[in-house]
Design a protein around this motif. Structure first.
Motif, PDB file in Angstrom:
ATOM      1  N   VAL A  20    -102.407  88.887 -61.059  1.00  0.00           N
ATOM      2  CA  VAL A  20    -101.013  89.415 -61.527  1.00  0.00           C
ATOM      3  C   VAL A  20    -100.780  88.849 -62.855  1.00  0.00           C
ATOM      4  CG1 VAL A  20     -98.461  89.449 -61.233  1.00  0.00           C
ATOM      5  CG2 VAL A  20    -100.219  89.343 -59.217  1.00  0.00           C
ATOM      6  N   LEU A  21    -100.441  89.800 -63.829  1.00  0.00           N
ATOM      7  CA  LEU A  21    -100.347  89.378 -65.115  1.00  0.00           C
ATOM      8  C   LEU A  21     -98.629  89.176 -65.374  1.00  0.00           C
ATOM      9  CD1 LEU A  21    -102.578  91.967 -67.211  1.00  0.00           C
ATOM     10  CD2 LEU A  21    -102.943  89.778 -66.025  1.00  0.00           C
ATOM     11  N   VAL A  70    -104.403  85.123 -58.242  1.00  0.00           N
ATOM     12  CA  VAL A  70    -104.157  84.305 -59.490  1.00  0.00           C
ATOM     13  C   VAL A  70    -103.238  84.949 -60.395  1.00  0.00           C
ATOM     14  CG1 VAL A  70    -105.314  83.415 -61.345  1.00  0.00           C
ATOM     15  CG2 VAL A  70    -106.536  83.563 -59.272  1.00  0.00           C
ATOM     16  N   VAL A  71    -102.357  84.274 -60.663  1.00  0.00           N
ATOM     17  CA  VAL A  71    -101.268  84.580 -61.784  1.00  0.00           C
ATOM     18  C   VAL A  71    -101.664  84.278 -63.110  1.00  0.00           C
ATOM     19  CG1 VAL A  71     -98.950  84.368 -62.488  1.00  0.00           C
ATOM     20  CG2 VAL A  71     -99.358  84.378 -59.963  1.00  0.00           C
ATOM     21  N   VAL A  72    -101.631  85.174 -64.119  1.00  0.00           N
ATOM     22  CA  VAL A  72    -102.295  84.970 -65.489  1.00  0.00           C
ATOM     23  C   VAL A  72    -101.395  85.363 -66.498  1.00  0.00           C
ATOM     24  CG1 VAL A  72    -104.187  85.599 -67.084  1.00  0.00           C
ATOM     25  CG2 VAL A  72    -104.787  85.271 -64.672  1.00  0.00           C
ATOM     26  N   GLY A  73    -101.185  84.496 -67.699  1.00  0.00           N
ATOM     27  CA  GLY A  73    -100.412  85.108 -68.639  1.00  0.00           C
ATOM     28  C   GLY A  73     -99.576  83.882 -69.153  1.00  0.00           C
ATOM     29  N   GLU A  74     -98.331  83.963 -69.271  1.00  0.00           N
ATOM     30  CA  GLU A  74     -97.292  83.043 -69.732  1.00  0.00           C
ATOM     31  C   GLU A  74     -96.250  82.788 -68.657  1.00  0.00           C
ATOM     32  OE1 GLU A  74     -95.712  85.112 -73.304  1.00  0.00           O
ATOM     33  OE2 GLU A  74     -97.458  84.291 -74.508  1.00  0.00           O
ATOM     34  N   ARG A  75     -95.289  81.929 -69.015  1.00  0.00           N
ATOM     35  CA  ARG A  75     -94.300  81.419 -68.192  1.00  0.00           C
ATOM     36  C   ARG A  75     -93.363  82.581 -68.099  1.00  0.00           C
ATOM     37  NH1 ARG A  75     -90.877  75.965 -68.495  1.00  0.00           N
ATOM     38  NH2 ARG A  75     -89.389  77.490 -69.651  1.00  0.00           N
ATOM     39  N   SER A  76     -92.769  82.864 -66.815  1.00  0.00           N
ATOM     40  CA  SER A  76     -91.950  84.070 -66.793  1.00  0.00           C
ATOM     41  C   SER A  76     -90.438  83.647 -67.127  1.00  0.00           C
ATOM     42  CB  SER A  76     -91.689  84.663 -65.249  1.00  0.00           C
ATOM     43  OG  SER A  76     -91.326  83.701 -64.442  1.00  0.00           O
ATOM     44  N   PHE A  77     -89.752  84.750 -67.214  1.00  0.00           N
ATOM     45  CA  PHE A  77     -88.090  84.465 -67.604  1.00  0.00           C
ATOM     46  C   PHE A  77     -87.428  83.353 -66.807  1.00  0.00           C
ATOM     47  CE2 PHE A  77     -83.696  85.537 -68.089  1.00  0.00           C
ATOM     48  CZ  PHE A  77     -83.670  85.783 -69.555  1.00  0.00           C
ATOM     49  N   GLY A  78     -87.587  83.442 -65.600  1.00  0.00           N
ATOM     50  CA  GLY A  78     -86.811  82.487 -64.735  1.00  0.00           C
ATOM     51  C   GLY A  78     -85.381  82.809 -64.555  1.00  0.00           C
ATOM     52  N   LYS A  79     -85.234  84.152 -64.057  1.00  0.00           N
ATOM     53  CA  LYS A  79     -84.046  84.616 -63.442  1.00  0.00           C
ATOM     54  C   LYS A  79     -83.888  84.825 -61.865  1.00  0.00           C
ATOM     55  CE  LYS A  79     -80.434  88.173 -64.004  1.00  0.00           C
ATOM     56  NZ  LYS A  79     -80.089  88.538 -62.632  1.00  0.00           N
ATOM     57  N   GLY A  80     -83.387  83.832 -61.117  1.00  0.00           N
ATOM     58  CA  GLY A  80     -83.617  83.884 -59.647  1.00  0.00           C
ATOM     59  C   GLY A  80     -82.075  83.815 -59.049  1.00  0.00           C
ATOM     60  N   LEU A  81     -80.976  84.244 -59.634  1.00  0.00           N
ATOM     61  CA  LEU A  81     -79.831  84.568 -59.047  1.00  0.00           C
ATOM     62  C   LEU A  81     -79.425  86.067 -58.831  1.00  0.00           C
ATOM     63  CD1 LEU A  81     -77.848  82.343 -61.901  1.00  0.00           C
ATOM     64  CD2 LEU A  81     -78.765  81.606 -59.594  1.00  0.00           C
TER      65      LEU A  81
END
Length: 577
Positions: free
Chosen positions: A318-319, A342-353
């Motif tokens: 998953v990219l 496997v998760v590949v790339g950069e850290r995600s945005f972080g919206k969990g609300l």
């Protein structure tokens, strides 16, 4: 008189004790509820009296509706960035924009750390052609600062009549500030952006025709159909994308034997959670709680459980990038927590609300947060936890807890989704993006007037690159333009103070000549990057967005990393196991 048996007496006492505990608990809850409603009533009375006094007796005339809106927005601002009040005019404007012939520039913006961050750039949109990318910050729109705006207000400002202009001030990820003037356009983004079977070099062999939804051979000579991977790009979790995903993947599996699947969620801002859950159903074993929402009220608590026997059980990559948010973070986080891929790339945005919109009297409305998302390891994907200090000001609270995946790998909460394998997710370099933002490549391509049947091959691209470089003044680039501006300012300042003599003037001219020489050398060093971005824009302009996507995959660093991982399964399994 007979005695009561001791055991019976003990049981009676125990029953009475527990009954008393339950009664006290119920009384406590009832008291707390009564106290809460009393405090609500008390607060409303205080607010009503203060509001009336200000509106009636303040020295200047006050519009009650404006004051109410200001008060509600100030109150909501102390909670989190996603709780907002919308007055009647805002609701009416949004309804008009949605129903009329209005268009936009092809970006989606969310608020992060009080900045308007681009979380999605639509393929082929004016924004993408001008070099805007996920992670850029929109500082202003037509001169209006975005600092105090909510995403819905930003979206309304970006919309307008087809062909109308909008001016953006954009801060890029390398800290440069650009002012862009874009034309609005009408386009309908697809949830399933692209699907293809790629060979090990990243070149499509079979491709899904996005108009007919049929698989088509691009070049069957490039590889055998058991030496490649399936690639699917999900732009957003719109209604029905799960069905499109399943049909496309199943069709590719029937025509080929892929080593694995690359699921590209970069720039995917989320959408319908149920669509992402149903996609997980296709790849994850049944009867697993893959996501939960937890709030204060039971009606907002939901568990999402897989129900089907998985149809795809092969290796999965998953990219993600910093534009991956909400439902796309849940899907990638579940894959990571269950060690399903496997998760590949950069850290995600972080919206969990989770937000809900509720109507208010007189055609007003409000959006507010009702719960948080949690994934199988027990962690929340929300990157910012909002609590309050003694001044009732929201501030960040980090989640320092350590969580474990199914196989015992350590993951962290409160940070979005951190990739298992970090890699560059950007197709274009900052230099190439600057060329697009300046409009230099687009103007050059549009002025060529090539025949419709022209073959866009390496030879043509090399000829066009030479022509572009011969006519391009490199001092237009920001780094060199700043240097020239500084020396010109020095010249002006010294001349204004009457201290600019011939020797100093000559020295300044020599500095400018040296800057020009350095800029020309820099341009020669960037020959390969110019050739690449010019070739892609030629393909986009003369062959369309799908051809552009086809050409970009083999030079996309994240896609190549995914292919290498699936081709070397020893490395893949060393991560998930």
């Amino acid at each position: 008189m007979s005695k009561i048996p001791f055991n019976l007496l003990r049981n009676v006492r125990k029953s009475l004790f527990f009954g008393l505990i339950i009664l006290l608990a119920i009384s406590s809850i009832a008291y707390q509820q009564k106290d809460l409603f009393f405090r609500i009533k008390q607060s409303l009375e205080i607010f009503s009296e203060a509001f009336s006094l200000i509106v009636v007796e303040f020295v200047d005339k006050i519009d009650p509706l404006e004051l109410m809106g200001t008060g509600l927005n100030a109150m909501f601002e102390s909670l989190d960035p996603y709780t907002n009040y919308f007055d009647a005019s805002s609701n009416e404007q949004a309804e008009i924009l949605n129903r009329s012939n209005f268009s936009s520039i092809g970006i989606q913006v969310d608020i992060k750390e009080n900045s308007a961050v681009v979380v999605r750039v639509i393929d082929g949109s004016p924004a993408q052609r001008s070099g805007i990318r996920t992670g850029d910050i929109i500082l202003s729109i037509d001169g209006l600062s975005t600092e105090t705006l909510v995403p819905e207000e930003i979206e309304n400002l970006l919309m307008g009549e087809i062909g109308s202009k909008v001016t953006l001030t954009v801060e890029t990820q390398n800290a440069t500030i650009d002012q862009l003037r874009l034309s609005r356009a009408k386009f309908e983004p697809k949830s399933l952006g692209y699907a293809a079977y790629l060979n090990l070099s990243g070149q499509p062999v079979i491709e899904l025709n996005m108009d007919t939804q049929e698989l088509e051979y691009i070049d069957s000579s490039k590889t055998e159909l058991n030496q490649g991977v399936a690639y699917l790009q999900i732009n957003e979790f719109g209604l029905g994308v799960n069905t499109e995903f399943r049909q496309a993947l199943q069709a590719m599996i029937e025509k080929s034997e892929p080593y694995g699947l690359i699921l590209d969620l970069r720039g995917n801002p989320g959408g319908l959670l149920q669509e992402s859950i149903q996609m997980l159903d296709f790849m994850v074993e049944p009867n697993i709680t893959v996501a939960e929402t937890k709030g204060r009220l039971d009606e907002y608590n939901t568990r999402y459980i897989t129900r089907e026997v998985p149809r795809y059980t092969g290796p999965l990559v998953v990219l993600i990038d910093q534009g991956s948010a909400s439902a796309s973070e849940i899907l990638s986080g579940v894959v990571q927590d269950l060690d399903r891929g496997v998760v590949v790339g950069e850290r995600s945005f972080g919206k969990g609300l989770v937000q809900i919109i509720k109507p208010l009297p007189y055609n007003n409305s409000m959006k507010f947060t009702i719960s948080r998302y949690y994934i199988p390891s027990g962690r929340s994907i929300q990157s910012l936890e909002y609590t309050h200090d003694t001044n009732n000001t929201a501030f960040q609270r980090a989640d320092d807890n350590v969580y474990k995946t199914k196989n015992g790998r350590v993951v962290h909460g409160g940070r979005g989704i951190e990739p298992d394998l970090q890699t560059n997710t950007e197709l274009l370099s900052p230099f190439q993006l600057e060329l697009l933002r300046l409009g230099l490549v687009g103007e050059f391509v549009q002025q060529l007037e090539l025949p419709i049947a022209a073959i866009i091959d390496d030879e043509l691209i090399q000829v066009m690159t030479k022509r572009f470089m011969d006519n391009f003044e490199p001092t237009r680039l920001q780094i060199w333009n700043k240097m020239i501006t500084l020396t010109d300012s020095l010249d002006y300042f010294l001349n204004d103070k009457n201290v600019l003599n011939a020797n100093t003037k000559e020295s300044i001219l020599q500095i400018n000549d040296h800057i020009t020489e350095l800029a020309n050398d820099y341009l020669i060093e960037k020959h390969g990057e110019i050739e690449m971005v010019l070739g892609l824009e030629l393909i986009r302009f003369y062959r369309g967005n799908q051809a552009w996507k086809r050409a970009s995959l083999a030079i996309d660093p994240a896609v190549i990393s995914g292919i290498q991982l699936l081709n070397e399964l020893q490395d893949y399994y060393s991560i998930v196991q």
